[in-house]
Design an enzyme around this catalytic site. Structure first.
Site, short mmCIF file in Angstrom:
data_model
loop_
_atom_site.label_atom_id
_atom_site.label_comp_id
_atom_site.label_asym_id
_atom_site.label_seq_id
_atom_site.Cartn_x
_atom_site.Cartn_y
_atom_site.Cartn_z
N GLY A 151 0.81 -1.21 0.00
CA GLY A 151 0.00 0.00 0.00
C GLY A 151 0.84 1.26 0.00
O GLY A 151 1.28 1.72 1.06
N GLU A 154 -2.23 6.45 -3.11
CA GLU A 154 -3.43 6.94 -2.42
C GLU A 154 -4.35 7.63 -3.43
O GLU A 154 -3.91 7.94 -4.54
CB GLU A 154 -3.03 7.92 -1.32
N GLY A 158 -0.48 9.58 -6.43
CA GLY A 158 -0.12 8.49 -7.33
C GLY A 158 1.34 8.62 -7.75
O GLY A 158 2.22 8.01 -7.15
N ILE A 185 -4.64 -0.91 -4.89
CA ILE A 185 -3.77 -1.88 -4.24
C ILE A 185 -4.20 -3.29 -4.67
O ILE A 185 -5.29 -3.75 -4.33
CB ILE A 185 -3.83 -1.72 -2.71
N CYS A 267 11.60 -1.22 -3.60
CA CYS A 267 10.68 -2.32 -3.98
C CYS A 267 10.10 -2.06 -5.37
O CYS A 267 9.96 -3.00 -6.18
CB CYS A 267 9.56 -2.46 -2.96
N LEU A 370 -6.73 -8.29 -36.66
CA LEU A 370 -7.76 -9.33 -36.50
C LEU A 370 -9.12 -8.85 -36.96
O LEU A 370 -10.09 -9.63 -36.96
CB LEU A 370 -7.85 -9.75 -35.02
N GLY A 372 -12.79 -7.26 -37.11
CA GLY A 372 -13.89 -7.30 -36.14
C GLY A 372 -13.75 -8.44 -35.15
O GLY A 372 -14.10 -8.31 -33.98
N GLU A 395 3.31 1.49 -11.33
CA GLU A 395 4.77 1.44 -11.11
C GLU A 395 5.50 2.53 -11.89
O GLU A 395 6.63 2.34 -12.35
CB GLU A 395 5.37 0.07 -11.48
P1 TGC Z 1 13.46 11.66 -4.69
O1 TGC Z 1 13.82 12.88 -3.92
O2 TGC Z 1 13.94 11.50 -6.08
O3 TGC Z 1 13.86 10.38 -3.85
C1 TGC Z 1 13.53 10.22 -2.50
C2 TGC Z 1 14.49 9.19 -1.96
O4 TGC Z 1 14.29 7.97 -2.68
C3 TGC Z 1 15.49 7.61 -3.38
N1 TGC Z 1 15.07 7.10 -4.68
C4 TGC Z 1 15.18 5.82 -5.00
N2 TGC Z 1 15.68 4.79 -4.34
C5 TGC Z 1 15.65 3.59 -4.94
N3 TGC Z 1 15.13 3.41 -6.17
C6 TGC Z 1 14.62 4.43 -6.88
N4 TGC Z 1 14.09 4.21 -8.07
C7 TGC Z 1 14.62 5.71 -6.29
N5 TGC Z 1 14.18 6.93 -6.69
C8 TGC Z 1 14.47 7.76 -5.69
C9 TGC Z 1 16.28 8.90 -3.49
O5 TGC Z 1 17.66 8.65 -3.61
C10 TGC Z 1 15.94 9.57 -2.19
O6 TGC Z 1 16.69 8.95 -1.17
P2 TGC Z 1 17.19 9.78 0.10
O7 TGC Z 1 18.08 8.86 0.86
O8 TGC Z 1 17.91 10.96 -0.45
O9 TGC Z 1 15.98 10.17 0.86
O10 TGC Z 1 11.90 11.55 -4.63
P3 TGC Z 1 10.88 12.28 -5.52
O11 TGC Z 1 9.62 12.33 -4.76
O12 TGC Z 1 11.46 13.55 -6.07
O13 TGC Z 1 10.76 11.23 -6.72
C11 TGC Z 1 10.10 11.61 -7.83
C12 TGC Z 1 9.57 10.39 -8.58
C13 TGC Z 1 8.51 10.89 -9.53
C14 TGC Z 1 10.70 9.74 -9.34
C15 TGC Z 1 8.98 9.36 -7.60
O14 TGC Z 1 8.08 9.98 -6.76
C16 TGC Z 1 8.30 8.22 -8.33
O15 TGC Z 1 8.94 7.24 -8.75
N6 TGC Z 1 6.96 8.27 -8.50
C17 TGC Z 1 6.17 7.19 -9.07
C18 TGC Z 1 5.62 6.37 -7.95
C19 TGC Z 1 5.04 5.06 -8.46
O16 TGC Z 1 5.60 4.38 -9.30
N7 TGC Z 1 3.91 4.70 -7.88
C20 TGC Z 1 3.25 3.46 -8.22
C21 TGC Z 1 3.16 2.61 -6.99
S1 TGC Z 1 2.26 1.21 -7.32
C22 TGC Z 1 1.21 1.04 -5.97
O17 TGC Z 1 1.22 1.68 -4.98
C23 TGC Z 1 0.27 -0.04 -6.09
S2 TGC Z 1 1.17 -1.46 -5.96
C24 TGC Z 1 0.77 -2.28 -7.36
C25 TGC Z 1 -0.43 -3.12 -7.10
O18 TGC Z 1 -0.80 -3.31 -5.93
O19 TGC Z 1 -1.01 -3.66 -8.10
#
Ligand code: TGC
Length: 418
Positions: A151, A154, A158, A185, A267, A370, A372, A395
């Site tokens: 989870g 929200e 997203g 989720i 993850c 394909l 219709g 994702e």
């Molecule tokens: P940002 O400042 O870039 O990063 C925050 C912290 O995270 C680290 N980081 C990563 N670490 C590992 N892998 C990655 N790919 C990482 N990307 C960033 C980063 O180094 C930092 O670490 P620290 O130690 O400095 O705190 O964060 P941001 O908010 O600016 O990131 C922007 C963005 C757009 C890239 C990020 O928010 C993003 O990837 N958004 C998309 C989220 C997404 O894919 N959501 C879908 C989730 S799926 C779901 O919830 C349902 S599960 C599926 C299901 O149940 O079917």
């Protein structure tokens, strides 16, 4: 139709290439994989052929997730298959990818279940959990006796999970109390355990976003199935309502790696990696469906396969699929440390972005070819295309991945307008 002497066999002759990937393998993809890797892929394909293909149209039509296949998936060894120890199979990233593309050749909903279970829920516990949490949950999840969900997203958070509203409040006795709503989720209604990410920063000692291992029977945990979906109909997505869910102090994922958003993002990397491969399975299945169909569908006195416009489309699809597998293979071998390079978020975004948009284009083109007949569940491409609308979005949407790549290229984050 004119066939020249260099044409080894007719359209649909799936074995003429000798490749385990069938006739689409124009570039020697087969040779990139070891015999045990191909055997594993074929074992998963056999499972899909026996358990999924005969029923998927009916499940999709009735919007049913076949929960009865979960123990079978456990026996197949694909749940958390890339994790080591705790009853997990310890397979390589490439083996996981090969399994993902075979599962998604059956249906994206099936691969999504395996991803949510293994790459998200199990991997969160495996990467960030305590020994007690690992021993309690991972062996049961690996055999499908316990189901997990993840989870993060929200209703109003997203692409930007940093804006999440779910809160975990620390009580004086050390308990945590979770409140909020999660959306989209997968399988939350069937889950025994939920990994819930919540903001703790405004409540003392939590240090920002943290993950919690939440048994779904905990009072205040409630799910609501999202209905009337036009995509992923043989899968279930839910809202999770957390109403003052009280958890003991040791419900938090304790590792430093889980402090802040890097916890869930680590993850998401795993799940995005699986998608790079998975969608190529959907694309390959769409290609195979239309290759077979065009061999026997007669129009204007000839099989469609003998028409230049059909062959042009088939050629473009096959070229794109070969490139998609090559990209998946490259990233997988880097992830396994077999090829040099560092697995970066931008590398994963490159694969997720391009393979998703390539796959959905192929599924849509196959539906068009394909005619219709392609709008019914007798054929897989429109089902795949509709599923891929979700896969392309979850994702990380195209835009999230474009901006992740853009940040890596320029050093400048451009996620906000300001
Ligand atoms: P940002 O400042 O870039 O990063 C925050 C912290 O995270 C680290 N980081 C990563 N670490 C590992 N892998 C990655 N790919 C990482 N990307 C960033 C980063 O180094 C930092 O670490 P620290 O130690 O400095 O705190 O964060 P941001 O908010 O600016 O990131 C922007 C963005 C757009 C890239 C990020 O928010 C993003 O990837 N958004 C998309 C989220 C997404 O894919 N959501 C879908 C989730 S799926 C779901 O919830 C349902 S599960 C599926 C299901 O149940 O079917």
């Amino acid at each position: 139709m004119t066939r020249d002497s260099t044409t080894p066999a007719g359209p649909g002759s799936a074995d003429c290439s000798g490749s385990f990937l069938g006739p689409v393998d124009l570039t020697g993809l087969d040779g990139l994989f070891s015999t045990p890797e191909k055997d594993l892929a074929l074992r998963v394909r056999g499972f899909v052929d026996e358990h999924i293909r005969p029923n998927i149209a009916d499940w999709y039509d009735r919007a049913v997730f076949p929960a009865e296949v979960i123990p079978e998936l456990g026996r197949l060894g694909v749940l958390g298959m890339h994790l080591d120890g705790y009853g997990c199979a310890g397979r390589s990233a490439v083996e996981y990818g090969l399994a993902a593309q075979e599962l998604e050749a059956g249906d994206s909903g099936l691969r999504t279940f395996v991803s949510v279970q293994g790459s998200l829920a199990m991997s969160a516990i495996h990467k960030h959990g305590s020994e007690e949490q690992k021993n309690q949950w991972l062996p049961a999840m690996a055999v499908g006796e316990a189901i997990g969900c993840f989870g993060l997203t929200e209703p109003t958070a997203g692409s930007d999970p940093a804006s999440m509203l779910t809160r975990a409040k620390r009580e004086p006795n050390g308990d945590w109390v979770l409140s909020g709503t999660k959306r989209w989720i997968g399988l939350a209604n069937l889950a025994d355990v939920a990994i819930i990410w919540a903001q703790t920063a405004d409540h003392g000692t939590g240090r920002g976003v943290r993950g919690f291992v939440v048994p779904t029977g905990t009072p205040g945990f409630r799910t609501e199935v999202i209905s009337q979906k036009l995509s992923m109909r043989a899968s279930v997505q839910c809202e999770i309502h957390l109403e003052e869910v009280r958890l003991p102090a040791d419900a938090i994922l304790p590792a430093d790696s889980a402090v802040g958003l890097k916890g869930p993002f680590a993850c998401l990397n795993e799940a995005r990696y699986g998608i790079i491969w998975g969608v190529m399975g959907a694309a390959r299945d769409s290609f195979n469906a239309v290759l077979d169909y065009s061999a026997t569908r007669m129009q204007f006195g000839a099989p469609l396969a003998g028409l230049q416009l059909t062959q042009a489309k088939l050629a473009d699809m096959a070229v794109a699929i070969n490139k998609g597998y090559l990209l998946a293979h490259q990233i997988g071998r880097v992830k396994d440390g077999i090829l040099p390079g560092v697995l970066t978020p931008a590398m994963i975004s490159t694969g997720k972005l391009d393979n998703c948009r390539v796959a959905i284009g192929i599924a849509r083109d196959a539906r068009q070819m394909l005619g219709g007949n392609g709008i019914t569940l007798d054929h897989s491409p429109l089902r795949h295309a509709n599923n891929l609308e979700s896969v392309r979005t979850y994702e990380g949407s195209d835009e999230v991945h474009q901006l992740t790549i853009g940040r890596a290229l320029t050093g400048l984050g451009a996620f906000t307008a300001g």
